[in-house]
Design a protein around this motif. Structure first.
Motif, mmCIF file in Angstrom:
data_model
loop_
_atom_site.group_PDB
_atom_site.id
_atom_site.type_symbol
_atom_site.label_atom_id
_atom_site.label_comp_id
_atom_site.label_asym_id
_atom_site.label_seq_id
_atom_site.Cartn_x
_atom_site.Cartn_y
_atom_site.Cartn_z
ATOM 1 N N ARG A 153 -78.130 7.563 86.502
ATOM 2 C CA ARG A 153 -79.127 6.619 87.030
ATOM 3 C C ARG A 153 -78.378 5.675 87.961
ATOM 4 O O ARG A 153 -77.674 4.762 87.515
ATOM 5 N N ILE A 154 -78.492 5.925 89.259
ATOM 6 C CA ILE A 154 -77.759 5.146 90.253
ATOM 7 C C ILE A 154 -78.611 3.957 90.680
ATOM 8 O O ILE A 154 -79.763 4.126 91.089
ATOM 9 N N VAL A 155 -78.054 2.772 90.557
ATOM 10 C CA VAL A 155 -78.791 1.552 90.906
ATOM 11 C C VAL A 155 -78.155 0.899 92.129
ATOM 12 O O VAL A 155 -76.948 0.661 92.156
ATOM 13 N N ASP A 156 -78.966 0.640 93.127
ATOM 14 C CA ASP A 156 -78.500 -0.019 94.347
ATOM 15 C C ASP A 156 -79.723 -0.606 95.049
ATOM 16 O O ASP A 156 -80.857 -0.425 94.596
ATOM 17 N N SER A 157 -79.503 -1.292 96.157
ATOM 18 C CA SER A 157 -80.631 -1.913 96.873
ATOM 19 C C SER A 157 -80.514 -1.671 98.362
ATOM 20 O O SER A 157 -79.438 -1.403 98.887
ATOM 21 N N THR A 158 -81.662 -1.774 99.026
ATOM 22 C CA THR A 158 -81.696 -1.701 100.487
ATOM 23 C C THR A 158 -82.554 -2.851 101.000
ATOM 24 O O THR A 158 -83.543 -3.230 100.363
ATOM 25 N N THR A 159 -82.173 -3.408 102.136
ATOM 26 C CA THR A 159 -82.868 -4.563 102.692
ATOM 27 C C THR A 159 -83.587 -4.172 103.981
ATOM 28 O O THR A 159 -83.031 -3.461 104.814
ATOM 29 N N VAL A 160 -84.817 -4.632 104.117
ATOM 30 C CA VAL A 160 -85.596 -4.420 105.341
ATOM 31 C C VAL A 160 -85.779 -5.782 105.996
ATOM 32 O O VAL A 160 -86.335 -6.701 105.383
ATOM 33 N N THR A 161 -85.302 -5.925 107.224
ATOM 34 C CA THR A 161 -85.364 -7.226 107.886
ATOM 35 C C THR A 161 -86.228 -7.183 109.139
ATOM 36 O O THR A 161 -86.360 -6.142 109.787
ATOM 37 N N VAL A 162 -86.808 -8.335 109.451
ATOM 38 C CA VAL A 162 -87.582 -8.531 110.681
ATOM 39 C C VAL A 162 -87.262 -9.931 111.193
ATOM 40 O O VAL A 162 -86.453 -10.644 110.603
ATOM 41 N N GLY A 163 -87.897 -10.337 112.287
ATOM 42 C CA GLY A 163 -87.685 -11.680 112.815
ATOM 43 C C GLY A 163 -88.057 -12.751 111.800
ATOM 44 O O GLY A 163 -88.958 -12.551 110.977
ATOM 45 N N LYS A 164 -87.379 -13.890 111.844
ATOM 46 C CA LYS A 164 -87.554 -14.901 110.794
ATOM 47 C C LYS A 164 -88.975 -15.463 110.725
ATOM 48 O O LYS A 164 -89.405 -15.937 109.675
#
Length: 377
Positions: free
Chosen positions: A114-125
């Protein structure tokens, strides 16, 4: 095989109207619309992910050719903001549970990983004022528990981009599996607690962690092995030291860099422990894939519900595609990679054998669950 209607129809058979109603009722949402329903919103976001629509307006403009009813873009925008994203999150969990039951893969390890990690999705502030990130960006983070055996996500926790991975990882543990995590999740007291809870783990250590009372483990040496050391010890300084002794395996990666991992898995060889950790890279490949092929970086809405509804729908689309690929692959003699399958499917260029076997898979599924599946021919 109609490329525009296959997955929405498959979704409808995996998640019945009764299932959907139970979820909306449990969340406390009452769907009053007769035309643009929650089901239509799900289909909209599935198709938006698969066909890389650019916005709510773009989706509304092309909706009819994809089998959706005609609507104004403000209708879907309002619906996306209004429907609690917990509905889409529960739909994701239901789809995963049903698809995983039918997609068993052979295990390379004594226990499933069970691999746990994260990914971030960014846009303009200014797009997501409720989710400030760094500098001129705002963003959200999807913390994922990923199964390399199933090649699917099994659980997801959503947060704003600035939320640290470590505390969220506590919500993604499972004692039936071996937890594989990077340095962001390393914490000495957490390792001791995992031992007490009998939670198997393989976690990369931070570089500055001190080693106390080291005791090497016996092992057969091999010139071809990447293992540098295998021992048990206590971790940390005198002020903050582990109460338990932990196993540490040090190995070299493909570039010759040393990697130190800590584990409570004692029955596996050091080489197998290194393999377990190296499986962590499969989740990185998964994150790159969904961002490149499922339109994840293009967020349509600006409030929490609209954003997370879209992201959870993208994960649902991935699970459906992976399920369809696995089930069809077993029945064919010609070989296609998952990426090639997806590209050919949406360009209408699948080999005849794959088209035929896919149709057989879908009709077999419909027969087992006692429902028809239109628009697959």
């Amino acid at each position: 095989m109609h490329k525009y209607t296959t997955l929405p129809n498959l979704m409808q058979k995996i998640v019945s109207d009764e299932d959907l109603q139970s979820i909306t009722e449990a969340v406390g949402y009452h769907d009053t619309s007769r035309t643009f329903t929650v089901r239509t919103l799900v289909d909209f976001f599935l198709l938006a992910a698969l066909h890389e629509w650019k916005s709510f307006r773009h989706g509304a403009d092309v909706a009819k050719m994809y089998g959706l009813p005609t609507f104004h873009y403000s209708t879907v925008s309002k619906k996306a903001k209004e429907v609690p994203y917990e509905v889409m999150k529960r739909l994701f969990a239901l789809v995963v549970s049903k698809c995983n039951r039918q997609t068993r893969r052979s295990l390379r390890f004594p226990k499933a990983l069970r691999i746990v990690d994260s990914t971030t999705v960014t846009v303009g502030k200014n797009r997501l004022t409720w989710a400030p990130y760094h500098g001129e960006r705002s963003g959200v983070k999807m913390h994922v528990a990923y199964s390399p055996e199933q090649q699917m996500p099994s659980d997801i926790v959503e947060t704003v981009g600035l939320r640290h991975d470590g505390p969220v990882g506590e919500r993604l543990t499972d004692v039936q599996t071996v937890l594989v995590e990077d340095r962001a999740y390393f914490k000495i007291e957490r390792l001791d607690r995992f031992v007490e809870q009998k939670q198997p783990f393989v976690i990369r250590m931070k570089d500055n962690v001190e080693i106390h009372q080291k005791k090497s483990l016996k092992r057969l040496s091999s010139s071809s092995s990447s293992i540098v050391a295998d021992f048990t010890c206590q971790l940390g300084t005198k002020q903050c030291r582990s109460k338990k002794r932990h196993r540490v395996v040090i190995f070299q990666d493909a570039n010759g860099h040393e990697i130190r991992v800590v584990t409570n898995v004692l029955e596996a060889s050091a080489e197998k422990i290194a393999e377990m950790y190296q499986e962590r890279w499969t989740v990185e490949v998964f994150f790159r894939w969904i961002k490149q092929y499922l339109n994840v970086p293009t967020l349509f809405g600006t409030n929490e519900h609209a954003v997370y509804n879209q992201l959870f729908a993208a994960f649902i689309a991935y699970v459906l595609l992976r399920w369809l690929y696995h089930r069809t692959e077993k029945r064919t003699t010609s070989s296609l990679t998952f990426l090639s399958f997806v590209r050919r499917f949406f360009s209408g260029q699948l080999p005849l054998e794959w088209k035929s076997e896919m149709a057989a898979v879908l009709f077999e599924y419909a027969r087992i669950y006692g429902s028809s599946m239109p628009n697959f021919g």
